[in-house]
Design an enzyme around this catalytic site. Sequence first.
Site: not given
Length: 313
Positions: A150, A213, A249
Amino acid sequence: MTRNPGTALRTDGFADIRINTPAVERRAASLPARRSLKKDHQAAWLLNAVRCIDLTTLAGDDTPDRVARLCAKARQPIAPDLLDAMGVTGLTTGAVCVYPTMVAPAKRALGNSHIPVASVATGFPAGLMPLNLRLAEILYAVEHGADEIDIVITRAHVLRGEWPALYDELRAMREACGDAKMKAILATGDLKSLENVARASHVAMQAGADWIKTSTGKEGVNATLPVSLVMCRAIRDYRDQTGHVVGFKPAGGLRTAKDALNWQVLMAEELGRDWLRPDLFRIGASSLLGDIERQISYHVTGRYAAGYRQAIA
């Protein structure tokens, strides 16, 4: 899931995007009422949310023992007696998300469970480090076994409209990830406008992000339904333009079972049922799982269990 290979940077597809913010907000506000999920149907959607959770600990006092407890919860996220009552087996969370130094302990704790380990990297949460150090952090996490990375972007590139700089940064990060899948955190609460959210989403996908995300969870404003709606429509546009699929996400602020249902409705309405799988949809959360288990307990037994029975770690 076939990975997103990315494309060359094409600003003509997003530079002039204009977004009707009131219309986005109205559409987002209508989502919770678009599907009536009751009883068995609601329980099924909540169990699906569990398998899409990136169960996360990103605290300064994380230790291998604390991570091991979190991994045990990831392997058995809902009490066995509740799952037995519903005839469900093999349920796990989608991944465990930790800092790079906790990747190796997480891998050991998860063993052969096939639960991926995700690691934040690139100077999380601010990303204000020299690029070579951010890339070195990715390489460190991958070397220790991270399956997913991430990363955080440089928000200033978005705020100044420096799309080639943002693209080049993300391509370098994608290359450093190697076989590990990359989630690009846009930190949407820092981007000031929905237009910037859409543009950053397109650049991240063109650079090869496997998921986009919303947030680190550390911004003043994290995942919201309007921002998520804009990002999902960018994913849809990118798929239509290139044929490549990208996951989504939301992270930060999703704390209740109702939140889990609302975001799944968003995915189903805007992207379709394929995006209700953990290879295309993840929820970044820690406390959310406790409330889902509480609702599952009520569904099975007709009463809410005491809070200590749904401890996370």
